[in-house]
Design an enzyme around this catalytic site. Sequence first.
Site, PDB file in Angstrom:
ATOM      1  N   HIS A 192       6.698  41.552 -12.703  1.00  0.00           N
ATOM      2  CA  HIS A 192       5.751  40.923 -13.621  1.00  0.00           C
ATOM      3  C   HIS A 192       6.361  40.784 -15.010  1.00  0.00           C
ATOM      4  O   HIS A 192       6.208  39.744 -15.681  1.00  0.00           O
ATOM      5  CB  HIS A 192       4.483  41.777 -13.668  1.00  0.00           C
ATOM      6  CG  HIS A 192       3.483  41.355 -14.686  1.00  0.00           C
ATOM      7  ND1 HIS A 192       3.346  41.992 -15.903  1.00  0.00           N
ATOM      8  CD2 HIS A 192       2.562  40.358 -14.691  1.00  0.00           C
ATOM      9  CE1 HIS A 192       2.390  41.412 -16.602  1.00  0.00           C
ATOM     10  NE2 HIS A 192       1.900  40.425 -15.897  1.00  0.00           N
ATOM     11  N   GLU A 204       8.850  37.947 -15.033  1.00  0.00           N
ATOM     12  CA  GLU A 204       8.146  36.659 -15.063  1.00  0.00           C
ATOM     13  C   GLU A 204       7.810  36.259 -16.497  1.00  0.00           C
ATOM     14  O   GLU A 204       8.031  35.118 -16.914  1.00  0.00           O
ATOM     15  CB  GLU A 204       6.866  36.746 -14.229  1.00  0.00           C
ATOM     16  CG  GLU A 204       5.965  35.526 -14.313  1.00  0.00           C
ATOM     17  CD  GLU A 204       4.494  35.885 -14.435  1.00  0.00           C
ATOM     18  OE1 GLU A 204       3.818  35.338 -15.326  1.00  0.00           O
ATOM     19  OE2 GLU A 204       4.016  36.724 -13.646  1.00  0.00           O
ATOM     20  N   HIS A 205       7.288  37.207 -17.264  1.00  0.00           N
ATOM     21  CA  HIS A 205       6.938  36.924 -18.661  1.00  0.00           C
ATOM     22  C   HIS A 205       8.173  36.498 -19.458  1.00  0.00           C
ATOM     23  O   HIS A 205       8.117  35.557 -20.254  1.00  0.00           O
ATOM     24  CB  HIS A 205       6.325  38.166 -19.306  1.00  0.00           C
ATOM     25  CG  HIS A 205       4.858  38.297 -19.084  1.00  0.00           C
ATOM     26  ND1 HIS A 205       3.953  38.449 -20.106  1.00  0.00           N
ATOM     27  CD2 HIS A 205       4.122  38.302 -17.943  1.00  0.00           C
ATOM     28  CE1 HIS A 205       2.723  38.545 -19.610  1.00  0.00           C
ATOM     29  NE2 HIS A 205       2.809  38.458 -18.293  1.00  0.00           N
ATOM     30  N   GLU A 209      -1.930  44.304 -22.205  1.00  0.00           N
ATOM     31  CA  GLU A 209      -2.495  43.675 -21.003  1.00  0.00           C
ATOM     32  C   GLU A 209      -2.894  44.737 -19.974  1.00  0.00           C
ATOM     33  O   GLU A 209      -3.959  44.655 -19.359  1.00  0.00           O
ATOM     34  CB  GLU A 209      -1.465  42.714 -20.401  1.00  0.00           C
ATOM     35  CG  GLU A 209      -1.952  41.957 -19.193  1.00  0.00           C
ATOM     36  CD  GLU A 209      -0.887  41.034 -18.617  1.00  0.00           C
ATOM     37  OE1 GLU A 209      -0.951  40.746 -17.404  1.00  0.00           O
ATOM     38  OE2 GLU A 209       0.004  40.600 -19.378  1.00  0.00           O
TER      39      GLU A 209
END
Length: 428
Positions: A69, A72-73, A145
């Site tokens: 994840h 991906e960012h 987040e």
Amino acid sequence: MNYSKRYIESLDETIYEGVHSTGLRVYVIPKKGYSKTYAIYGTKFGSVNNRFVPLGTDADITVPDGVAHFLEHKMFEQPDGSNAFDTFSKYGANANAFTSFTNTCYLFSCTNYFKECFTHLLSYVQQPYFTDENIKKEQGIIGQEIKMYDDDGEWVVEFNMLKALYSQNPVRIDIAGTVESISEIDTDVLYNCYNTYYNPANMVVAVSGDIDPQIVFDLVEQTVKNRQNGKVTSIYPDEPEAVAQKYIEARSSVAKTICNIGFKDNYLKTGDELIKREAVLKLIVNILAGKSSDFYRENYESGLINDTFGTDVMTELPFSCISFGGECEEPKLLKEKILASADKYRTQGFNKDEFERIKRSFFGSFIRSFNNVETIGNLICRNFLSDVDITRFPKICQSITEEDLSRALNEVVTEENCVLSVVLPFEK
């Protein structure tokens, strides 16, 4: 690059497919007359892939939870200081990305400038740019987040269910990781993961819309770079058959008590059997407690469940489970009723008329999904990343029998495989 053409009669669709010299698999489904074109570029790298053998080495490594994840960012940040989203915006395209348990995908949809957008998609995913400074900045952003999701009752009830089902498999860990785990991510970790999992032989491109397939294959040939590629060796821990714990409870910012009743499937499949297992489990949850079932009607009318109640099936190569849940003030009673519904079908068998009706409805939903370019692209990408040919689904679906459902019911929907996850409102 060379490609072939296949007509799938049961879907009335044509799929064009080719393999780039790097091993990248490319699929195109033209949809004549559609105004929107959709493209998705995916890699077989998700949150469960935290232990692997880097390409060109023999020894395995373990990376921090949440790295897929995090990566991906970071892929959107370009060396010149720009963001990959800016280019899509310039062409009026909608772009996004997501990380699941097993995949990471980058995508866009557009009505104009497909060539420019598609070239940009292929380009920026091949241009990683990681520095100590931008990693530290991202750790703060993703940390916030993670904390936000910690306050999301539906997210908590889902992941607590997975923690209860699994004691070793990394599916039990939040896709984003934890604040502590992402603090361990550095440039070496990201480049190790990128160079291994983002190698073209581990990736898939799917395009759907009113597009000439030749254009797609030509752009892939012109844009995809030759670099190290090969089969990735991911390593998963041995997972015991028994569930980790039968009951798990938490409190969160929810108006009403919510619950998830999960069942662990220890009979993992590959290839056509994976498609079939997923279809069989989806048929089972619909018959047991779908919106058209006696179970749903009776318990909705009694007030035990409301319209938030739903079912889910997660069937992937390294794990498989099903769940039932929603708002419910008596979660333990709901669990008992789910098990009782399963016992009824275990004893009486599946009614042939009901089975055929649900099966036709399920197959009809699959056929209708080919009316949407985003759904087509996602289906193709997700399944071919799992080495599954989704175009074989119609034939496989038609082969499913009541005996297949009875067998899976006995293997999965049992008290031994069942867990209950409950999230209560904060005490006043």
